[in-house]
Write a protein that holds these residues in place. Sequence first.
Motif, mmCIF file in Angstrom:
data_model
loop_
_atom_site.group_PDB
_atom_site.id
_atom_site.type_symbol
_atom_site.label_atom_id
_atom_site.label_comp_id
_atom_site.label_asym_id
_atom_site.label_seq_id
_atom_site.Cartn_x
_atom_site.Cartn_y
_atom_site.Cartn_z
ATOM 1 N N GLU A 35 1.423 -1.429 -0.078
ATOM 2 C CA GLU A 35 -0.447 0.122 -0.120
ATOM 3 C C GLU A 35 1.118 1.678 0.023
ATOM 4 N N ASN A 36 2.321 1.641 0.316
ATOM 5 C CA ASN A 36 2.909 2.573 0.769
ATOM 6 C C ASN A 36 3.369 3.038 -0.333
ATOM 7 N N ALA A 37 3.857 1.639 -1.529
ATOM 8 C CA ALA A 37 4.760 1.310 -2.576
ATOM 9 C C ALA A 37 3.369 2.415 -3.940
ATOM 10 N N LYS A 38 2.182 1.985 -3.738
ATOM 11 C CA LYS A 38 0.931 2.307 -4.189
ATOM 12 C C LYS A 38 1.266 4.266 -4.290
ATOM 13 N N LEU A 39 1.133 4.621 -3.314
ATOM 14 C CA LEU A 39 0.510 6.030 -2.061
ATOM 15 C C LEU A 39 2.017 6.538 -2.606
ATOM 16 N N LYS A 40 3.242 6.388 -2.295
ATOM 17 C CA LYS A 40 4.033 7.075 -3.286
ATOM 18 C C LYS A 40 4.704 7.396 -4.753
ATOM 19 N N LYS A 41 3.974 5.967 -5.216
ATOM 20 C CA LYS A 41 3.924 6.907 -7.400
ATOM 21 C C LYS A 41 2.701 7.364 -7.030
ATOM 22 N N LEU A 42 1.462 7.407 -6.726
ATOM 23 C CA LEU A 42 0.456 8.509 -6.753
ATOM 24 C C LEU A 42 1.407 9.511 -6.417
ATOM 25 N N LEU A 43 1.512 9.799 -5.272
ATOM 26 C CA LEU A 43 1.973 11.555 -4.968
ATOM 27 C C LEU A 43 2.872 12.073 -6.198
ATOM 28 N N ALA A 44 3.670 10.513 -6.250
ATOM 29 C CA ALA A 44 4.608 11.251 -7.431
ATOM 30 C C ALA A 44 4.223 10.957 -8.932
ATOM 31 N N GLU A 45 2.742 10.879 -9.516
ATOM 32 C CA GLU A 45 2.335 11.628 -10.137
ATOM 33 C C GLU A 45 1.886 12.727 -10.435
ATOM 34 N N ALA A 46 0.311 12.859 -9.198
ATOM 35 C CA ALA A 46 0.532 13.669 -8.563
ATOM 36 C C ALA A 46 1.821 14.976 -8.669
ATOM 37 N N MET A 47 2.628 15.044 -8.386
ATOM 38 C CA MET A 47 3.391 15.939 -8.148
ATOM 39 C C MET A 47 4.031 16.177 -9.856
ATOM 40 N N LEU A 48 4.314 15.468 -10.248
ATOM 41 C CA LEU A 48 5.123 15.580 -11.250
ATOM 42 C C LEU A 48 3.557 16.277 -12.498
ATOM 43 N N ASP A 49 2.084 15.696 -12.276
ATOM 44 C CA ASP A 49 1.066 16.741 -13.078
ATOM 45 C C ASP A 49 0.946 18.308 -12.924
ATOM 46 N N ASN A 50 1.090 18.507 -11.028
ATOM 47 C CA ASN A 50 1.217 19.639 -10.558
ATOM 48 C C ASN A 50 2.041 20.946 -11.182
ATOM 49 N N ALA A 51 2.980 20.257 -11.512
ATOM 50 C CA ALA A 51 4.981 20.797 -11.838
ATOM 51 C C ALA A 51 4.487 21.046 -13.755
ATOM 52 N N VAL A 52 3.899 20.249 -14.364
ATOM 53 C CA VAL A 52 3.447 20.302 -16.553
ATOM 54 C C VAL A 52 2.418 21.740 -15.806
ATOM 55 N N LEU A 53 1.299 21.565 -15.084
ATOM 56 C CA LEU A 53 0.796 22.354 -14.626
ATOM 57 C C LEU A 53 0.695 23.495 -14.471
ATOM 58 N N LYS A 54 1.473 23.556 -13.893
ATOM 59 C CA LYS A 54 2.869 25.043 -13.262
ATOM 60 C C LYS A 54 3.191 25.237 -14.710
ATOM 61 N N ASP A 55 3.872 24.637 -15.579
ATOM 62 C CA ASP A 55 4.958 25.204 -16.735
ATOM 63 C C ASP A 55 3.456 25.708 -17.412
ATOM 64 N N LEU A 56 2.650 25.201 -18.328
ATOM 65 C CA LEU A 56 1.948 26.124 -18.544
ATOM 66 C C LEU A 56 1.401 26.546 -18.559
ATOM 67 N N ALA A 57 0.579 26.696 -17.385
ATOM 68 C CA ALA A 57 0.457 28.444 -16.876
ATOM 69 C C ALA A 57 1.278 29.807 -16.728
ATOM 70 N N ALA A 58 2.693 28.717 -16.755
ATOM 71 C CA ALA A 58 3.649 30.262 -16.910
ATOM 72 C C ALA A 58 4.066 30.788 -18.284
ATOM 73 N N LYS A 59 3.317 29.711 -18.907
ATOM 74 C CA LYS A 59 3.814 29.816 -20.422
ATOM 75 C C LYS A 59 3.147 30.598 -21.186
ATOM 76 N N LYS A 60 1.481 30.531 -20.781
ATOM 77 C CA LYS A 60 0.328 30.623 -21.556
ATOM 78 C C LYS A 60 0.430 32.776 -21.135
ATOM 79 N N TRP A 61 0.545 33.013 -20.057
ATOM 80 C CA TRP A 61 0.553 35.093 -20.256
ATOM 81 C C TRP A 61 1.754 34.852 -20.305
#
Length: 88
Positions: free
Chosen positions: A62-88
């Motif tokens: 369960e811990n391994a699955k949660l760590k993977k989900l957290l890493a994916e969420a952090m990656l998605d967050n970083a991508v969204l921040k990059d898109l938001a910064a480039k759009k403006w």
Amino acid sequence: MKGSRFSEEQIIGILKEQDAGSKTADICRRHGISDATFYKWKAKYGGLEVSEAKRLKALEDENAKLKKLLAEAMLDNAVLKDLAAKKW
């Protein structure tokens, strides 16, 4: 990672043989494992019962699955921040 050829029940059984008074070298030779493996198992499973070992394995999975989900969420967050910064 390579899985163990021994189940948690077998590992606990091997550790209990040593608790019963058998010598570590004899146990390792009989089961075809190294001393290092035996002591690694003893550090991880020493004093556990089979039900506790199964619970430990479930929690590790369960811990391994949660760590993977957290890493994916952090990656998605970083991508969204990059898109938001480039759009403006």
